[in-house]
Design an enzyme around this catalytic site. Sequence first.
Site, PDB file in Angstrom:
ATOM      1  N   ARG A 153      14.842  42.801 -23.944  1.00  0.00           N
ATOM      2  CA  ARG A 153      15.730  41.862 -23.295  1.00  0.00           C
ATOM      3  C   ARG A 153      15.915  40.598 -24.118  1.00  0.00           C
ATOM      4  O   ARG A 153      16.608  39.677 -23.690  1.00  0.00           O
ATOM      5  CB  ARG A 153      15.115  41.495 -21.965  1.00  0.00           C
ATOM      6  N   ARG A 195      16.910  42.905  -2.673  1.00  0.00           N
ATOM      7  CA  ARG A 195      16.014  42.256  -3.630  1.00  0.00           C
ATOM      8  C   ARG A 195      16.146  40.735  -3.542  1.00  0.00           C
ATOM      9  O   ARG A 195      17.248  40.209  -3.403  1.00  0.00           O
ATOM     10  CB  ARG A 195      16.343  42.728  -5.061  1.00  0.00           C
ATOM     11  N   ARG A 202      23.923  45.612  -3.044  1.00  0.00           N
ATOM     12  CA  ARG A 202      22.867  46.568  -3.404  1.00  0.00           C
ATOM     13  C   ARG A 202      21.728  46.552  -2.383  1.00  0.00           C
ATOM     14  O   ARG A 202      21.316  45.507  -1.911  1.00  0.00           O
ATOM     15  CB  ARG A 202      22.285  46.227  -4.780  1.00  0.00           C
TER      16      ARG A 202
HETATM   17  P1  AP5 Z   1      15.806  44.527 -13.746  1.00  0.00           P
HETATM   18  O1  AP5 Z   1      15.343  45.313 -12.596  1.00  0.00           O
HETATM   19  O2  AP5 Z   1      15.875  45.160 -15.089  1.00  0.00           O
HETATM   20  O3  AP5 Z   1      17.202  43.896 -13.339  1.00  0.00           O
HETATM   21  P2  AP5 Z   1      18.592  43.760 -14.098  1.00  0.00           P
HETATM   22  O4  AP5 Z   1      18.666  43.961 -15.548  1.00  0.00           O
HETATM   23  O5  AP5 Z   1      19.054  42.442 -13.621  1.00  0.00           O
HETATM   24  O6  AP5 Z   1      19.334  44.991 -13.619  1.00  0.00           O
HETATM   25  P3  AP5 Z   1      19.537  45.410 -12.178  1.00  0.00           P
HETATM   26  O7  AP5 Z   1      18.398  46.236 -11.699  1.00  0.00           O
HETATM   27  O8  AP5 Z   1      19.908  44.198 -11.332  1.00  0.00           O
HETATM   28  O9  AP5 Z   1      20.889  46.242 -12.275  1.00  0.00           O
HETATM   29  P4  AP5 Z   1      21.217  47.653 -12.895  1.00  0.00           P
HETATM   30  O10 AP5 Z   1      22.019  47.463 -14.134  1.00  0.00           O
HETATM   31  O11 AP5 Z   1      20.012  48.534 -12.978  1.00  0.00           O
HETATM   32  O12 AP5 Z   1      22.213  48.158 -11.758  1.00  0.00           O
HETATM   33  P5  AP5 Z   1      22.011  49.251 -10.593  1.00  0.00           P
HETATM   34  O13 AP5 Z   1      22.021  50.627 -11.158  1.00  0.00           O
HETATM   35  O14 AP5 Z   1      20.904  48.863  -9.670  1.00  0.00           O
HETATM   36  O15 AP5 Z   1      14.925  43.216 -13.924  1.00  0.00           O
HETATM   37  C1  AP5 Z   1      14.583  42.408 -12.828  1.00  0.00           C
HETATM   38  C2  AP5 Z   1      13.686  41.279 -13.310  1.00  0.00           C
HETATM   39  O16 AP5 Z   1      12.475  41.813 -13.890  1.00  0.00           O
HETATM   40  C3  AP5 Z   1      14.270  40.381 -14.408  1.00  0.00           C
HETATM   41  O17 AP5 Z   1      15.100  39.349 -13.886  1.00  0.00           O
HETATM   42  C4  AP5 Z   1      12.980  39.847 -15.055  1.00  0.00           C
HETATM   43  O18 AP5 Z   1      12.423  38.823 -14.270  1.00  0.00           O
HETATM   44  C5  AP5 Z   1      12.056  41.056 -15.014  1.00  0.00           C
HETATM   45  N1  AP5 Z   1      12.169  41.870 -16.242  1.00  0.00           N
HETATM   46  C6  AP5 Z   1      12.576  43.180 -16.331  1.00  0.00           C
HETATM   47  N2  AP5 Z   1      12.546  43.600 -17.613  1.00  0.00           N
HETATM   48  C7  AP5 Z   1      12.117  42.529 -18.355  1.00  0.00           C
HETATM   49  C8  AP5 Z   1      11.912  42.329 -19.751  1.00  0.00           C
HETATM   50  N3  AP5 Z   1      12.141  43.311 -20.664  1.00  0.00           N
HETATM   51  N4  AP5 Z   1      11.473  41.121 -20.167  1.00  0.00           N
HETATM   52  C9  AP5 Z   1      11.219  40.126 -19.273  1.00  0.00           C
HETATM   53  N5  AP5 Z   1      11.430  40.242 -17.942  1.00  0.00           N
HETATM   54  C10 AP5 Z   1      11.872  41.442 -17.489  1.00  0.00           C
HETATM   55  O19 AP5 Z   1      23.420  49.045  -9.829  1.00  0.00           O
HETATM   56  C11 AP5 Z   1      23.713  47.851  -9.121  1.00  0.00           C
HETATM   57  C12 AP5 Z   1      24.476  48.195  -7.820  1.00  0.00           C
HETATM   58  O20 AP5 Z   1      25.759  48.736  -8.155  1.00  0.00           O
HETATM   59  C13 AP5 Z   1      23.793  49.253  -6.938  1.00  0.00           C
HETATM   60  O21 AP5 Z   1      23.953  48.914  -5.592  1.00  0.00           O
HETATM   61  C14 AP5 Z   1      24.541  50.549  -7.258  1.00  0.00           C
HETATM   62  O22 AP5 Z   1      24.549  51.426  -6.160  1.00  0.00           O
HETATM   63  C15 AP5 Z   1      25.929  50.026  -7.599  1.00  0.00           C
HETATM   64  N6  AP5 Z   1      26.623  50.847  -8.605  1.00  0.00           N
HETATM   65  C16 AP5 Z   1      26.090  51.415  -9.722  1.00  0.00           C
HETATM   66  N7  AP5 Z   1      27.044  52.064 -10.428  1.00  0.00           N
HETATM   67  C17 AP5 Z   1      28.201  51.890  -9.738  1.00  0.00           C
HETATM   68  C18 AP5 Z   1      29.560  52.315  -9.960  1.00  0.00           C
HETATM   69  N8  AP5 Z   1      29.895  53.056 -11.041  1.00  0.00           N
HETATM   70  N9  AP5 Z   1      30.498  51.946  -9.056  1.00  0.00           N
HETATM   71  C19 AP5 Z   1      30.158  51.182  -7.964  1.00  0.00           C
HETATM   72  N10 AP5 Z   1      28.905  50.758  -7.706  1.00  0.00           N
HETATM   73  C20 AP5 Z   1      27.938  51.097  -8.594  1.00  0.00           C
END
Ligand code: AP5
Length: 216
Positions: A88, A160, A127
């Site tokens: 990241r 969340r 979500r």
């Molecule tokens: P993390 O869990 O990695 O969160 P993020 O990167 O912010 O990603 P998200 O989980 O929010 O989203 P996603 O891209 O996975 O989307 P999703 O598939 O759920 O990290 C959380 C925290 O952990 C960070 O802030 C940090 O504090 C810590 N952390 C993690 N890794 C770290 C690192 N390497 N270093 C330091 N800190 C770290 O989809 C989102 C929504 O959209 C869902 O509801 C889904 O159903 C919907 N959706 C998905 N695809 C579609 C589509 N095609 N059309 C319509 N809706 C859709």
Amino acid sequence: MRIVLVGPPGAGKGTQAQFIATNLSIPAISTGDLFRSNVGQGTPLGLEAKKYMDAGNLVPDEVTIGMVRDRLAQPDAADGFLLDGFPRNTAQAKVLDEILAGHGTQLDAVLELEVPSKEIIQRLSGRRQCRANGHVCHIVFDPPKTEGVCDECGSELYQREDDREETVKHRLDVYKEQTEPLIGYYSEKAILVVIDATGRVGDVTERAMTALKPFA
Ligand code: AP5
Ligand code: ZN
């Protein structure tokens, strides 16, 4: 294959990681899920990570890197993996290169999921995730059959802490400042591939599989 999935919060990394990893018979490794599982179990790592996560900030590198190093040393990751949420920042990317070099391997591809900011806000605000297994759905785009109950395992759905509007905005800023520079880092290594991640989930998976083929 050894793949990294990159994209802003809510781009669908977790959603796509499951399908792509199943298609390629490799484990999907999500640092966000690993942290959330530690938070749920109340481990010291979880207690440390929670304060950063709830505020939408990155967990410090020394904590994150140790966790990933241990996970990549597991036997199921020996022949390939899909990393979701790591690296990241550039420091994490450099350490990942070192860890893999230590295993005598390297990354094959980095897949960037592109989604406009307006849609990201809609995705994150709707979500819902289940407490037991972290299954993800969406109240509008992928609604559960029974409100508040996970279709896949029947456990309780929750929102969340970091999906509140103010925190989402901050996470997007953190992504721009700290994670986006990785795009250039991997582009220079000629392993970056970018896809449009809007539209139906199945269509995005198909685009991903097509884009990854040349790197296999
Ligand atoms: P993390 O869990 O990695 O969160 P993020 O990167 O912010 O990603 P998200 O989980 O929010 O989203 P996603 O891209 O996975 O989307 P999703 O598939 O759920 O990290 C959380 C925290 O952990 C960070 O802030 C940090 O504090 C810590 N952390 C993690 N890794 C770290 C690192 N390497 N270093 C330091 N800190 C770290 O989809 C989102 C929504 O959209 C869902 O509801 C889904 O159903 C919907 N959706 C998905 N695809 C579609 C589509 N095609 N059309 C319509 N809706 C859709
Ligand atoms: Zn579930």
